[in-house]
Design a protein around this motif. Structure first.
Motif, mmCIF file in Angstrom:
data_model
loop_
_atom_site.group_PDB
_atom_site.id
_atom_site.type_symbol
_atom_site.label_atom_id
_atom_site.label_comp_id
_atom_site.label_asym_id
_atom_site.label_seq_id
_atom_site.Cartn_x
_atom_site.Cartn_y
_atom_site.Cartn_z
ATOM 1 N N HIS A 41 0.878 -1.180 0.000
ATOM 2 C CA HIS A 41 0.000 0.000 0.000
ATOM 3 C C HIS A 41 0.910 1.224 0.000
ATOM 4 O O HIS A 41 1.447 1.591 1.043
ATOM 5 C CB HIS A 41 -0.875 0.031 1.251
ATOM 6 N N ARG A 58 -0.038 4.270 -0.906
ATOM 7 C CA ARG A 58 -0.829 5.397 -0.369
ATOM 8 C C ARG A 58 -1.080 6.563 -1.311
ATOM 9 O O ARG A 58 -1.559 7.608 -0.851
ATOM 10 C CB ARG A 58 -0.201 5.922 0.926
ATOM 11 N N ASN A 86 -6.853 0.768 -2.183
ATOM 12 C CA ASN A 86 -7.666 1.381 -1.110
ATOM 13 C C ASN A 86 -7.082 2.731 -0.679
ATOM 14 O O ASN A 86 -6.678 2.941 0.441
ATOM 15 C CB ASN A 86 -7.791 0.439 0.098
ATOM 16 N N PHE A 104 -12.308 -6.253 -0.884
ATOM 17 C CA PHE A 104 -12.291 -6.241 0.580
ATOM 18 C C PHE A 104 -13.644 -6.726 1.080
ATOM 19 O O PHE A 104 -14.639 -6.007 0.990
ATOM 20 C CB PHE A 104 -12.048 -4.816 1.108
ATOM 21 N N THR A 120 -8.501 -0.256 6.369
ATOM 22 C CA THR A 120 -8.166 1.147 6.067
ATOM 23 C C THR A 120 -8.962 1.647 4.855
ATOM 24 O O THR A 120 -8.929 1.029 3.799
ATOM 25 C CB THR A 120 -6.653 1.278 5.796
ATOM 26 N N HIS A 147 -3.201 -12.602 2.534
ATOM 27 C CA HIS A 147 -2.921 -12.712 3.979
ATOM 28 C C HIS A 147 -3.788 -13.709 4.748
ATOM 29 O O HIS A 147 -4.450 -13.348 5.706
ATOM 30 C CB HIS A 147 -2.955 -11.338 4.666
ATOM 31 N N LEU A 207 -3.237 -5.278 12.922
ATOM 32 C CA LEU A 207 -3.205 -5.652 11.509
ATOM 33 C C LEU A 207 -4.519 -6.362 11.208
ATOM 34 O O LEU A 207 -5.062 -7.063 12.057
ATOM 35 C CB LEU A 207 -2.007 -6.597 11.270
ATOM 36 N N ASP A 220 2.289 -6.964 2.636
ATOM 37 C CA ASP A 220 1.218 -6.049 3.073
ATOM 38 C C ASP A 220 1.834 -4.786 3.684
ATOM 39 O O ASP A 220 1.362 -4.286 4.709
ATOM 40 C CB ASP A 220 0.265 -6.723 4.064
ATOM 41 N N HIS A 273 1.638 3.878 8.066
ATOM 42 C CA HIS A 273 0.872 4.971 8.683
ATOM 43 C C HIS A 273 1.885 5.930 9.288
ATOM 44 O O HIS A 273 3.076 5.596 9.385
ATOM 45 C CB HIS A 273 -0.084 4.418 9.740
ATOM 46 N N GLY A 318 -4.778 -0.327 11.121
ATOM 47 C CA GLY A 318 -4.136 -1.624 10.928
ATOM 48 C C GLY A 318 -2.971 -1.499 9.957
ATOM 49 O O GLY A 318 -3.046 -0.733 8.998
HETATM 50 O O1 DOR Z 1 -4.124 -3.910 8.375
HETATM 51 C C1 DOR Z 1 -4.396 -3.631 7.214
HETATM 52 N N1 DOR Z 1 -3.985 -2.474 6.679
HETATM 53 N N2 DOR Z 1 -5.097 -4.500 6.487
HETATM 54 C C2 DOR Z 1 -5.561 -4.184 5.269
HETATM 55 O O2 DOR Z 1 -6.203 -4.999 4.650
HETATM 56 C C3 DOR Z 1 -5.336 -2.829 4.721
HETATM 57 C C4 DOR Z 1 -4.133 -2.224 5.275
HETATM 58 C C5 DOR Z 1 -4.047 -0.743 5.018
HETATM 59 O O3 DOR Z 1 -4.290 -0.320 3.890
HETATM 60 O O4 DOR Z 1 -3.692 -0.001 5.952
#
Ligand code: DOR
Ligand code: ZN
Ligand code: ZN
Length: 411
Positions: free
Chosen positions: A20, A22, A52, A106, A111, A195, A240, A268, A272, A287
């Motif tokens: 991700h 972002r 996402n 999803f 998130t 996952h 998570l 994954d 953040h 997560g």
């Molecule tokens: O913990 C997670 N964070 N699980 C996910 O499926 C998405 C991810 C996120 O994008 O932060």
């Protein structure tokens, strides 16, 4: 520039099918430049980025905008997933035309609010992806169940990190895995479970495979290298979705790898901000955490300990991902393939230092781990892009597109 490779191993560059980065809209957490620099430093030469974001990549127009936004910023090669949301089956073909690697679905909340808990909508999305000849990767957790358990724990006043695990018992995963695998068989869709995190989930997948259902399975570095004791040490940093599990689940996933039941390992990588990672209330915490730069050193350490082989690493993290998503030129060091490779020192003893990582926010539960094996240099299509702590040159990464196999429903 030449690098002295005496005593080093040459591996294909890793292909991480689950990151991700972002963009767009969440660049306070990470962006394409920082995330792909971290990948290069970790020996990962191809990343597949999740949709996402804000806004989510759920239309052809958004897909095109994202390509425009990120293409000049990537330090390694990248693919982009599209999203299957509750109402966008009409957009799937357009995203496929633009080179979507596949689609992410999803089933449960995580998130961003991108979940698709409605079975009819899921089925229409699966059919559209099958028609486009692309893989659907699923976040398999039952949204209704995890919301109910979360509400109950909140009503009891629980805000501690372990409440997250208690709110997502294994059968939340088992139920979703069962439902999505049987639906994908019915719709003729190539399905990948992202996952997978529990012993019971893996047992269910194996039972369904024995009945003839075809599906590929991914486990995360986090679910292999952390167990639930991490909540006491790291708090919500290790929140998570799906959660870090008890040691018995971790052992079952490693057994699955040893038996060949697990197809793919991914990170994954879910960054953040440092501030967000320190949130003490589990329901407000996000997560996920970073991981693309630490995957190969952790796996090399496991190899040095005899838990798996270096050949297993190459198969699980390079060869199989490229093959599963039909990404040509990646995942092997064979004539005709891109010269994406990584030089590793399999015996180097180091201590993992979060401050030396290349993401925007370098908070990691692996800080301080003793490692055996390190990434010395990374090459992308023959060009040196990373050597001994330094990123070399600018962003030369390109989009990778899958070879589409329209009308084939086989794994
Ligand atoms: O913990 C997670 N964070 N699980 C996910 O499926 C998405 C991810 C996120 O994008 O932060
Ligand atoms: Zn997920
Ligand atoms: Zn994810």
């Amino acid at each position: 520039p030449t690098v002295d490779a005496t005593g080093l191993l040459v591996l294909p560059g890793l292909v991480d099918m689950h990151v991700h980065l972002r963009e767009p809209g969440m660049t306070e957490k990470e962006d394409f430049a920082s995330g792909t620099r971290a990948a290069a430093a970790g020996g990962v030469t191809t990343v597949a980025d999740m949709p996402n974001t804000s806004p989510p990549v759920a239309t052809a127009e958004r897909y095109r905008q994202k390509l425009d936004l990120v293409s000049s910023k990537a330090y390694v090669d990248f693919g982009l997933y599209g999203m299957i949301d509750h109402d966008n089956d009409g957009e799937i073909a357009g995203m496929a035309e633009l080179g979507a690697l596949g689609f992410k679905l999803f089933m449960g909340q995580t998130t961003g609010d991108n979940r698709c808990p409605n079975d009819a909508a899921i089925f229409r999305g699966l059919e559209a992806a099958a028609a486009a000849g692309l893989v659907v990767g699923v976040h398999a957790e039952n949204d209704h169940l995890l919301r109910m358990f979360g509400d109950r724990l909140r009503a009891c006043g629980r805000t501690d990190p372990r409440a997250h695990l208690e709110g997502r018992p294994a059968f939340v995963e088992v139920e979703a895995v069962t439902r999505i695998i049987t639906m994908a068989t019915e719709s003729g869709t190539k399905l990948h479970i992202h996952h997978l995190s529990t012993a019971a989930g893996l047992r269910r997948v194996m039972a369904l495979r024995a009945e003839g259902h075809q599906v590929s399975v991914e486990t995360l570095i986090a679910h292999l290298f952390l167990d639930d004791s991490a909540y006491d040490i790291h708090g919500n940093l290790v929140k998570l979705n799906p959660p870090i599990r008890p040691a018995a689940d971790v052992a079952a996933l490693w057994n699955g790898i040893a038996r060949g039941d697990v197809d793919i390992i991914a990170t994954d990588h879910a960054p953040h901000t440092a501030e967000e990672q320190g949130e003490p209330d589990v329901w407000k915490a996000y997560g996920g955490f970073i991981g693309v730069e630490t995957m190969l050193p952790l796996l090399l350490t496991a190899a040095a300990e005899g838990t798996l082989t270096v050949e297993d690493i190459v198969r699980l993290c390079a060869y199989r991902p490229a093959q599963r998503w039909s990404i040509s030129g990646k995942g092997q060091l064979t004539p005709g393939y891109d010269a994406d490779f990584v030089l590793v020192d399999p015996t180097a003893q180091t201590t993992l230092d979060a401050a030396a990582l290349h993401s925007k926010h370098n908070v990691t539960p692996y800080h301080g781990r003793s490692l055996t094996g390190s990434v010395v240099a990374t090459y992308l299509r023959g060009q040196l892009v990373y050597e001994k702590g330094e990123i070399i040159g600018g962003p030369g990464g390109r989009q990778v597109r899958p070879v589409r196999e329209i009308s084939s429903a086989a794994v």
